[in-house]
Motif scaffolding. Sequence first.
Motif, PDB file in Angstrom:
ATOM      1  N   GLN A   1       1.005  -1.210  -0.203  1.00  0.00           N
ATOM      2  CA  GLN A   1      -0.138   0.060   0.238  1.00  0.00           C
ATOM      3  C   GLN A   1       0.890   1.284   0.148  1.00  0.00           C
ATOM      4  O   GLN A   1       0.670   2.201  -0.638  1.00  0.00           O
ATOM      5  CB  GLN A   1      -1.055  -0.047   1.195  1.00  0.00           C
TER       6      GLN A   1
ATOM      7  N   CYS B   1       0.819   3.721  -3.388  1.00  0.00           N
ATOM      8  CA  CYS B   1       0.256   4.979  -3.285  1.00  0.00           C
ATOM      9  C   CYS B   1       1.321   6.176  -3.456  1.00  0.00           C
ATOM     10  O   CYS B   1       1.261   6.980  -4.042  1.00  0.00           O
ATOM     11  CB  CYS B   1      -0.544   5.455  -1.986  1.00  0.00           C
TER      12      CYS B   1
ATOM     13  N   ILE C   1       1.698   9.129  -6.472  1.00  0.00           N
ATOM     14  CA  ILE C   1       2.041  10.442  -6.022  1.00  0.00           C
ATOM     15  C   ILE C   1       3.416  10.983  -6.618  1.00  0.00           C
ATOM     16  O   ILE C   1       3.205  12.192  -7.194  1.00  0.00           O
ATOM     17  CB  ILE C   1       2.030  10.746  -4.460  1.00  0.00           C
TER      18      ILE C   1
ATOM     19  N   MET D   1      -4.900   9.308  -3.699  1.00  0.00           N
ATOM     20  CA  MET D   1      -3.811   8.383  -3.244  1.00  0.00           C
ATOM     21  C   MET D   1      -3.082   8.827  -1.888  1.00  0.00           C
ATOM     22  O   MET D   1      -2.782   7.955  -1.106  1.00  0.00           O
ATOM     23  CB  MET D   1      -2.495   8.500  -4.195  1.00  0.00           C
TER      24      MET D   1
ATOM     25  N   TRP E   1      -5.028   9.424   0.846  1.00  0.00           N
ATOM     26  CA  TRP E   1      -5.782   8.585   1.687  1.00  0.00           C
ATOM     27  C   TRP E   1      -5.309   7.196   1.722  1.00  0.00           C
ATOM     28  O   TRP E   1      -5.297   6.739   3.106  1.00  0.00           O
ATOM     29  CB  TRP E   1      -7.191   8.441   0.910  1.00  0.00           C
ATOM     30  N   GLY E   2      -4.528   6.613   0.919  1.00  0.00           N
ATOM     31  CA  GLY E   2      -3.969   5.314   1.377  1.00  0.00           C
ATOM     32  C   GLY E   2      -2.727   5.698   2.122  1.00  0.00           C
ATOM     33  O   GLY E   2      -2.084   4.450   2.451  1.00  0.00           O
ATOM     34  N   LEU E   3      -2.324   6.723   2.383  1.00  0.00           N
ATOM     35  CA  LEU E   3      -1.030   6.905   3.263  1.00  0.00           C
ATOM     36  C   LEU E   3      -1.434   7.458   4.746  1.00  0.00           C
ATOM     37  O   LEU E   3      -0.474   8.021   5.436  1.00  0.00           O
ATOM     38  CB  LEU E   3      -0.201   7.897   2.680  1.00  0.00           C
TER      39      LEU E   3
END
Length: 408
Positions: free
Chosen positions: A12, A16, A20, A184, A186-188
Motif C-alpha cells: 500500500q 500510493c 504521487i 492516493m 488517503w492510502g498513506l
Amino acid sequence: MRMSPHSLSITQVLACGAIIVTLSMGIRHGFGLWLQPITQAQGWTRETFAMAMAIQNLVWGFSGIFAGMVADLFGAFRVIVVGSVLYALGLLGMAYAHTPLQFALGTGVLIGMAQAGTTYAVIYGVIGRNVAAEKRSWAMGVAAAVGSFGQFLMVPTEGFLIGSIGWQQALVVLGLASLLMIPMAWGLREPGFGGASAAPREQSITQALREAFQYPSFQLLMAGYFVCGFQVVFIGVHMPSYLKDKGLSPQVASYALALIGLFNVLGTYAAGALGQHLPRRHILAFIYLARAVAIAVFLWVPLSAVSVYVFSAVMGVLWLSTVPPTNATVAQIFGVAHLSMLGGFVFFSHQIGSFMGVWLGGYLYDKTGSYDIVWTIAIALGVAAALINLPVNESAIARTPPNRTQPA
C-alpha cells in the motif's frame, strides 16, 4: 527495528507513494518543454523563465523543511492534500500569467510549495516509519523506480498535449491531473497519526536538528546533494533548448527527457537494492563521478540524435539514483522519528544547487549565447561531490543517555 503491527502494508505504501511521486515529479520533469513556447509567446528572455524555475526549486527546498516537520508530527496525509491543491493552482497560474512577477508567483512559489508536500521527503518519511530497516533502502528504491517510470510516461504525454492543444491548455489539463494525488494520499493515512497529537518520540525537533548539524557526515551529505540538484535541474530545464539551438528537432528533446525517466527506473531501483549490501557512500561517489564523465564525453563527441539518446540513457541511470542511498543513510544514522524533516534539510541543499543550476544556465546563456560554462561547472562539481561522499560515516549515531522529552 521491529515495525508496529498497525503499520501500513509495504504494498500500500509503495503503490500510493509511487503514484504521487509519478504525478508530482513527472509533471515537473517536463517543464523544460515549456521554456521556448512560453518565452516566445510572452516575449520574455530565457532568464525570466529560468528565474521562475530557480525560485520554484528554492521554495521547494525551503518549504520542504516545514512540510517534513508537519508530516513527522501529524502524518503525511494532510501535507499531500494541501500540496496537491497548491500544484493545481500553481499550474493554472503558470498558464495564465501575464507578467514575469505573476509567472514567478505561480510557477515559482505555488508549485515550489506544492512539490515540497508531494515528493520524496514526505513519501520517504512514510516508508521509513512503515518499512523495516532491512528493507528500507530497497523500498525507497522501488518507490523512486516506479515514480521514474511514471516520469518516462509523463514527458511524451506533456509533449503531445503541447502539440495538440497548445502549451496553455496543456498546463490546465496537468493542473486537473495533479488533483489525483488526493485520493492516493488517503492510502498513506498512518494509524499513529489519527488524532491531533503527535506520535511519541525520544527527541524534540530542536534536539534532532542540533544533533544532525553537529554531525560531519550530515554536512557532507548535504554538500553532495547540492551538486545533484545543480546537475539534474540544469540538464532537465535547459537541455531541450540546448538541443534546439544546435539544430536538432524538438522531438529529440522530448525523447531525451523520456529516456532519462525510463532509465532512471533502472538506476533508482539498482541504487536502492545495492544500498542494502554495499556502503552507500561508495554508491554515491560512483554516481557523481560517473555523471561528470558522462557530461564530458557528451560534450566531446559530435552531437547527433544518437549521441543525445545515449547520453540521456546514461544520465537516466544516474539521474535520481542518489535519492534512495542518501535518504536511507540519513535514516540509518539518525533513525526515522524525524526523517521527513531531516530529509527536508538535506533536500534544501539539493534545491539551492537546483536554483544555481537553472538560473545560471539562463543567465550565462543570455550573457554569452552559450551553455558551455555551465556544462564545465557541472563536470567539476561532479568530481567534487564524488570526493565529498567518500568520508561519510553511515553507522547509527550513539545517543547516551536517550532524551525523553516531548516534541517541540
